[in-house]
Design a protein around this motif. Structure first.
Motif, PDB file in Angstrom:
ATOM      1  N   GLU A  87      15.478   8.555  16.722  1.00 29.29           N
ATOM      2  CA  GLU A  87      16.744   8.507  15.978  1.00 29.29           C
ATOM      3  C   GLU A  87      17.555   9.786  16.159  1.00 29.29           C
ATOM      4  OE1 GLU A  87      15.737   7.560  11.944  1.00 29.29           O
ATOM      5  OE2 GLU A  87      15.306   5.460  12.412  1.00 29.29           O
ATOM      6  N   TYR A  88      16.863  10.904  16.240  1.00 25.05           N
ATOM      7  CA  TYR A  88      17.553  12.185  16.437  1.00 25.05           C
ATOM      8  C   TYR A  88      18.365  12.135  17.737  1.00 25.05           C
ATOM      9  CZ  TYR A  88      17.935  17.346  16.717  1.00 25.05           C
ATOM     10  OH  TYR A  88      18.370  18.649  16.794  1.00 25.05           O
ATOM     11  N   LEU A  89      17.733  11.629  18.792  1.00 25.15           N
ATOM     12  CA  LEU A  89      18.438  11.550  20.076  1.00 25.15           C
ATOM     13  C   LEU A  89      19.511  10.463  20.069  1.00 25.15           C
ATOM     14  CD1 LEU A  89      15.828  13.242  20.890  1.00 25.15           C
ATOM     15  CD2 LEU A  89      16.216  12.326  23.153  1.00 25.15           C
ATOM     16  N   MET A  90      19.254   9.392  19.330  1.00 26.44           N
ATOM     17  CA  MET A  90      20.259   8.327  19.247  1.00 26.44           C
ATOM     18  C   MET A  90      21.509   8.815  18.513  1.00 26.44           C
ATOM     19  SD  MET A  90      17.860   4.999  18.522  1.00 26.44           S
ATOM     20  CE  MET A  90      19.178   3.784  18.410  1.00 26.44           C
ATOM     21  N   ALA A  91      21.308   9.698  17.539  1.00 23.11           N
ATOM     22  CA  ALA A  91      22.460  10.237  16.805  1.00 23.11           C
ATOM     23  C   ALA A  91      23.341  11.077  17.729  1.00 23.11           C
ATOM     24  CB  ALA A  91      21.979  11.075  15.625  1.00 23.11           C
ATOM     25  N   ARG A  92      22.799  11.466  18.884  1.00 23.43           N
ATOM     26  CA  ARG A  92      23.594  12.214  19.865  1.00 23.43           C
ATOM     27  C   ARG A  92      24.216  11.290  20.912  1.00 23.43           C
ATOM     28  NH1 ARG A  92      23.596  15.719  16.177  1.00 23.43           N
ATOM     29  NH2 ARG A  92      21.968  17.288  16.142  1.00 23.43           N
ATOM     30  N   GLY A  93      24.042   9.988  20.700  1.00 26.44           N
ATOM     31  CA  GLY A  93      24.743   9.038  21.567  1.00 26.44           C
ATOM     32  C   GLY A  93      23.880   8.352  22.611  1.00 26.44           C
ATOM     33  N   LEU A  94      22.575   8.700  22.694  1.00 23.24           N
ATOM     34  CA  LEU A  94      21.713   8.001  23.651  1.00 23.24           C
ATOM     35  C   LEU A  94      21.299   6.659  23.048  1.00 23.24           C
ATOM     36  CD1 LEU A  94      19.268  10.811  24.893  1.00 23.24           C
ATOM     37  CD2 LEU A  94      21.480  10.128  25.821  1.00 23.24           C
ATOM     38  N   ASN A  95      21.201   5.626  23.873  1.00 19.88           N
ATOM     39  CA  ASN A  95      20.689   4.376  23.321  1.00 19.88           C
ATOM     40  C   ASN A  95      19.165   4.467  23.213  1.00 19.88           C
ATOM     41  OD1 ASN A  95      19.463   3.587  25.758  1.00 19.88           O
ATOM     42  ND2 ASN A  95      21.345   2.610  26.471  1.00 19.88           N
ATOM     43  N   ARG A  96      18.552   3.464  22.608  1.00 19.33           N
ATOM     44  CA  ARG A  96      17.123   3.549  22.313  1.00 19.33           C
ATOM     45  C   ARG A  96      16.294   3.770  23.579  1.00 19.33           C
ATOM     46  NH1 ARG A  96      13.555   2.805  18.336  1.00 19.33           N
ATOM     47  NH2 ARG A  96      15.225   2.527  16.841  1.00 19.33           N
TER      48      ARG A  96
END
Ligand code: ADP
Ligand code: MG
Lengths: 387, 244
Positions: A339-348
């Motif tokens: 989720e931390y990385l997804m909050a930066r715009g990466l998809n799952r």
């Protein structure tokens, strides 16, 4: 670990012709070899090459003065003393696989750096299995004389047409006083191949042995537990391994280090990922002299697919004044991190891939950049299998 | 523009936010006050779209688009960004990986270096993210990632807490750049919603509106400096009975 019936395999006793020019190999074979870090078309980033196909060494050369690359048999002819090194770091009757290599008089590489010689580029050695269901018996010896520095990249692979077969490889390393050896081994097998490497390392005073092992592609069964004996003061042995088990792969892999002299050191680091295969990741450190230090780190990541990771870290201390420790962790990717990385715009998928890539990133101290790049390349090439 | 309408949110089985309403116009920054446990973080996490926070009623509109059930990463790509109070350590994933993700198609060596310099983190490029970072380093790293991401709506959870005086000026500077303070108001598009406990952050940003949250409800809305003064003088207990 499943037992292997060696009698069920054909013998590959046929001698193959010597190859002067390795660029004449088939593009498929060359591509396989390149996957495990063996560069044949331009050897300018290597200080020597050894290639064995099945049981025949088909090419040997050394391009740096003070570095010797030949077959074990040639070595025994050239140097009477070499027989003293045979079966000293690995015991010939340890199991039926070593016994098989001994009975077959397995050939392999003899690589040596003369005293004080430092290799600029790594020596590359390739153990290649061609098609068919046969046993490859290999026996290697590496000697780093006093004060020398030797980098080796070994690629073991099977040809595209390979259905099955067994690779038995005995490797003995002798690291003399003040010598440094880095040994980077990349394996690339096929789902039918069984693999039983047997490795022993003897490190003398102030010597360093650094091993990096990478196995990323399917293998039916792999079992190895290389051992290093740090017998001289301040001798160091370090083992890093990266394993990916896809469905159908069975692996039992570890490293064992005996710290037998004052000030000896070791670090054993392993990263294991399963996408459905089973991995036993072992580590064993024994402290038998004062002021020794050892650390074992074993981390496993279970991705979807129902695989199992079994981490077995073991420490044994027999004297006072030693410092041995271990940490082991097996789990899935933490959702919080995704989720931390997804909050930066990466998809799952991108987030998961970034975390997996990070997990496999082992910082290897003392490794020449060209070898670091080979490991990085091998890991990247396998990412699609994981995701 | 961000519009929050009648938002009711639960975590697990517990309802935490009740009928929250809020409108942040394009170019505006708002601040959110409230005692510990009042639901401020929950509101931010819900706006950003973390799956643990379940919207029971109401909706969230972002520039007119209903994002209430949109996944977290899609909201990030629409232009929402958030700084984490306690971000996780991700072993093996480096600061470089994070900045690269944030910069997205703008990622190149020059831009990465520039971002790191702005946050005084040049030496952190190859460090594993958040591993062994001090409190101040985490804050700077979080804001730097937002700066790289360039969100239209920036959600900040207590950006000044636990930061020493040396760091607070740098953090204020980063915040201003993220929120486009130097940009003329009529051209300013960046929006912000900032949780603050102490109000120190008001010295660094132009906040247009302030809110007080109590027990999952917004009980007050008005000039942020005035709200802060009241809280400082009389505490939150006054807010509970005050009905301006
Ligand atoms: N993941 C969670 N699980 C259960 N309760 C939670 C969770 N997150 C927050 N809460 C509860 O929700 C309430 C509001 O919490 P929070 O939004 O963190 O408040 P604030 O940020 O204002 O301090 C608290 O009572 C807290 O205990
Ligand atoms: Mg909070």
């Amino acid at each position: 670990m499943q037992d292997i019936n060696l009698d069920s395999y054909a013998s590959a006793d046929k001698e193959l012709p010597y190859l002067d020019d390795l660029s004449t190999l088939s593009p498929e074979d060359k591509a396989r070899m390149l996957e495990v870090g063996i560069v044949l078309d331009s050897e300018n980033q290597r200080s020597g090459t050894f290639l064995q196909m099945d049981n025949t060494p088909v090419h040997t050369c050394a391009t740096q003065k003070g570095v010797e690359v030949m077959t074990i048999r040639q070595g025994l002819e050239k140097y009477a003393w070499l027989s003293d090194y045979l079966w000293k770091a690995v015991c010939k009757d340890s199991d039926k696989y070593t016994a098989h290599v001994e009975a077959k008089q397995g050939n392999g590489y003899f690589i040596r750096a003369l005293p004080g010689v430092k290799t600029e580029y790594p020596v590359q050695s390739c153990l290649y299995m061609t098609k068919g269901e046969s046993v490859q018996d290999v026996h290697n010896i590496v000697i780093a004389e006093e004060g020398s520095e030797l980098h080796i990249i070994t690629g073991c692979a099977s040809s595209v047409e390979k259905e099955g077969g067994a690779h038995l490889g005995v490797s003995e390393f002798y690291i003399k006083k003040g010598a440094r050896v880095t040994f980077t081994m990349i394996h690339r097998w096929d789902p039918g191949v069984v693999v039983r490497p047997r490795t022993g390392v003897i490190v003398e005073e102030d010597g360093l042995f650094l091993s990096n092992y990478v196995l990323l592609k399917p293998v039916r069964s792999l079992q190895m537990y290389p051992a290093a004996w740090c017998v001289g003061k301040n001798a160091t042995a370090r083992f890093n391994s990266i394993l990916i088990a896809t469905p159908g792969s069975e692996m039992d892999v570890g490293s064992k280090v005996f710290l037998n002299a004052e000030g000896a050191r070791t670090e054993i680091i392993s990263r294991a990922i399963t996408t459905g295969g089973n991995i036993t990741a072992r580590g064993y450190i024994e402290g038998n002299a004062p002021e020794v230090k050892g650390h074992l780190e074993c981390r496993g990541l279970i991705l979807d697919g129902g695989g199992i990771i079994y981490a077995v870290p073991e420490l044994r201390g027999t004297v006072a004044g030693i410092d041995l420790s271990h940490e082991a962790a097996v789990g899935k990717i933490a959702e919080e991190e995704v989720e931390y990385l997804m909050a930066r715009g990466l998809n799952r998928t991108e987030a998961t891939a970034t975390i997996v890539r990070g997990f496999l990133r082992v910082d290897i101290e003392g490794l020449p950049p060209v070898l670091g790049a080979e490991i990085e390349r091998a890991v990247q090439a396998s990412e699609q299998d994981v995701m | 523009m961000l519009e929050i309408k009648h938002l009711t949110v639960a975590v697990g089985k517990v309802e935490i936010l009740h009928d929250v309403n809020m409108t942040i116009n394009t170019g505006e920054t708002h601040v959110l006050f409230g005692p510990n446990g009042s639901g401020k973080t929950t509101l931010l996490m819900t706006i950003m779209g973390f799956p643990r926070y379940k919207v029971l009623k109401g909706k969230i509109l972002f520039n007119g688009k209903n994002v209430t059930s949109l996944p977290l990463d899609e909201r990030a790509r629409l232009g929402m960004g958030m700084s984490f109070q306690r971000p996780p350590v991700v072993r093996g994933v480096t600061m470089r990986d994070m900045v690269t993700a944030c910069l997205s198609e703008r990622a190149n060596e020059e831009n990465i270096r520039q971002m790191m310099e702005k946050a005084d983190l040049e030496h952190f490029l190859e460090r594993e993210i958040n591993y062994g970072f001090s409190g101040g380093e985490i804050k700077r790293s979080e804001l730097m990632q937002l700066l790289a991401q360039k969100p239209l709506l920036t959600l900040l959870d207590e950006p000044e807490s636990g930061v020493d005086l040396v760091n607070i000026a740098l953090i204020g500077k980063l915040l201003n750049e993220i929120l486009g303070k130097d940009c003329p108001i009529r051209d300013r598009r960046a929006m912000g919603l900032i949780i603050t406990h102490t109000g120190h952050i008001l010295d660094y940003v132009n906040a247009r509106t302030g809110y007080v949250m109590l027990k999952g409800r917004i009980v007050c809305e008005g000039d942020p400096h005035e709200i802060l003064r009241t809280i400082k003088e009389r505490g939150y207990s006054e807010c509970a009975i005050c009905r301006i």
